[in-house]
Enzyme design. Structure first.
Site, mmCIF file in Angstrom:
data_model
loop_
_atom_site.group_PDB
_atom_site.id
_atom_site.type_symbol
_atom_site.label_atom_id
_atom_site.label_comp_id
_atom_site.label_asym_id
_atom_site.label_seq_id
_atom_site.Cartn_x
_atom_site.Cartn_y
_atom_site.Cartn_z
ATOM 1 N N ASP A 7 0.846 -1.186 0.000
ATOM 2 C CA ASP A 7 0.000 0.000 0.000
ATOM 3 C C ASP A 7 0.883 1.237 0.000
ATOM 4 O OD1 ASP A 7 0.074 1.187 3.048
ATOM 5 O OD2 ASP A 7 0.330 -0.981 3.008
ATOM 6 N N SER A 8 0.438 2.278 -0.691
ATOM 7 C CA SER A 8 1.121 3.568 -0.728
ATOM 8 C C SER A 8 2.572 3.398 -1.184
ATOM 9 C CB SER A 8 1.018 4.244 0.643
ATOM 10 O OG SER A 8 1.344 5.615 0.556
ATOM 11 N N ALA A 9 3.553 3.754 -0.347
ATOM 12 C CA ALA A 9 4.954 3.559 -0.736
ATOM 13 C C ALA A 9 5.256 2.088 -0.981
ATOM 14 C CB ALA A 9 5.883 4.119 0.333
ATOM 15 N N VAL A 43 -2.223 -1.074 -3.757
ATOM 16 C CA VAL A 43 -3.298 -0.410 -3.027
ATOM 17 C C VAL A 43 -2.892 1.040 -2.772
ATOM 18 C CG1 VAL A 43 -4.742 -0.441 -0.959
ATOM 19 C CG2 VAL A 43 -3.927 -2.600 -1.946
ATOM 20 N N HIS A 95 -7.067 7.937 1.711
ATOM 21 C CA HIS A 95 -5.851 7.141 1.571
ATOM 22 C C HIS A 95 -5.727 6.106 2.690
ATOM 23 C CE1 HIS A 95 -1.919 6.443 -0.164
ATOM 24 N NE2 HIS A 95 -1.316 6.631 0.998
#
Length: 319
Positions: free
Chosen positions: A164-166, A195, A293
């Protein structure tokens, strides 16, 4: 008291603060929990921590679902946590609880990678650590390697990357590198799940056109000081000169976005670019309406989070 010790030189809420004396204060993701069997949920998921690279301390938390057939080989998921390359760990309560639930839902063996973080270890350290961890996982493919859970229970014909994210950014970059370099034992990736991926670029697209220079850009240039600009292909996979998306080293991609996430449009752009790249695979996208987010990590029992987990598990088990 030396006033310089309390002077803030860089401030990246909600991630971290950096002080004039060099001290780094992480504002989130500092709590840790030990690996365990998870009796509270009744899932029967077990976990343990392993050191992958003793020289650097790169490690991982491995998850094993309740085994009902010791001869059955289960899909293998390598997971990269988020946190802007600078906060969170594989042993934080947020990720430990999420991986416990995901492993139980999908009935997979999971390896949650604990890469070194910026600013003490600037990007590309996170990529190098993640690659070392992925190669270590792949080294078990011929029933070799030190970890019995991987040797005995992982199906290396069904290997997935996710984050997810980074962490989603890392998963994308690892999928590209798997094609360029190759994995131990000739292991091939079946799919990746991104994600709310942390992608950005100098050009403003869709809703981004209304926004000033923001956290996504400033944070990247801080955690990756060697980057020339925000069009570095590691953060902007559609930049001029970026590796061709047709070279993604897998057969299926699932991109998950959230309606109110500032990174939403980048996720859609990535999905569309992969679909139009000539890549010989299937790319899917799922959007959670009304959500922000990584909402699923902070509100895991809400309807949209439950639906996201079910889609994630279905993608792994039906690919």
């Amino acid at each position: 008291m030396d006033s310089s010790k309390a002077e803030i030189t860089l401030d990246f809420p909600p991630f971290l603060r950096v002080y004039k004396d060099g001290r780094v204060e992480r504002l989130l993701g500092t709590d840790i929990v030990p690996p365990s069997i998870n009796p509270e949920t009744g899932t029967g998921v077990s976990s343990k921590d392993v050191i992958i690279v003793p020289e650097t301390g790169v490690s991982a938390r491995i998850y094993l679902p309740k085994i009902t057939d010791p001869l059955q080989k289960l899909p293998l998921l390598v997971y990269f946590h988020g946190g802007g390359f600078c906060i969170e760990t594989s042993s934080s309560p947020t990720y430990h609880n999420y991986l416990n639930s995901l492993v139980a839902e999908a009935n997979v063996v999971a390896v949650s990678v604990d890469y070194r973080r910026a600013p003490e270890h600037p990007v590309p350290t996170a990529y190098e650590d993640s690659w070392a961890a992925l190669q270590w996982v792949a080294s078990h493919s011929n029933e070799d390697g030190p970890e019995a859970w991987l040797r005995n229970h992982a199906n290396f014909d069904r290997v997935f990357l996710a984050g997810d994210s980074a962490g989603a950014n890392i998963a994308h970059n690892m999928a590209l590198r798997a094609t360029e370099v190759g994995l131990c034992g000739g292991v091939k990736l079946l799919g990746i799940v991104l994600v709310h991926p942390y992608f950005w670029g100098d050009d403003r697209i869709d809703s981004e056109a209304k926004e000033p220079k923001g956290l996504a850009e400033k944070l990247w240039l801080y955690v990756c000081p060697s980057a020339a600009d925000i069009n570095d292909p590691r953060i902007n996979p559609v930049a001029v000169g970026a590796p061709k998306l047709s070279g993604l080293g897998c057969r299926r991609v699932l991109v998950c976005v959230a309606e109110k996430d500032g990174l939403r449009d980048r996720g859609w752009l990535y999905h569309d670019a992969v679909a139009q790249s000539g890549w010989d695979g299937v790319v899917e996208i799922m959007e959670a309406q009304g959500e922000n987010h990584v909402f699923h990590l902070f509100n895991p029992t809400c309807e949209n989070a439950v639906n996201l987990m079910k889609r994630f598990a279905s993608f792994i088990n039906h690919a």
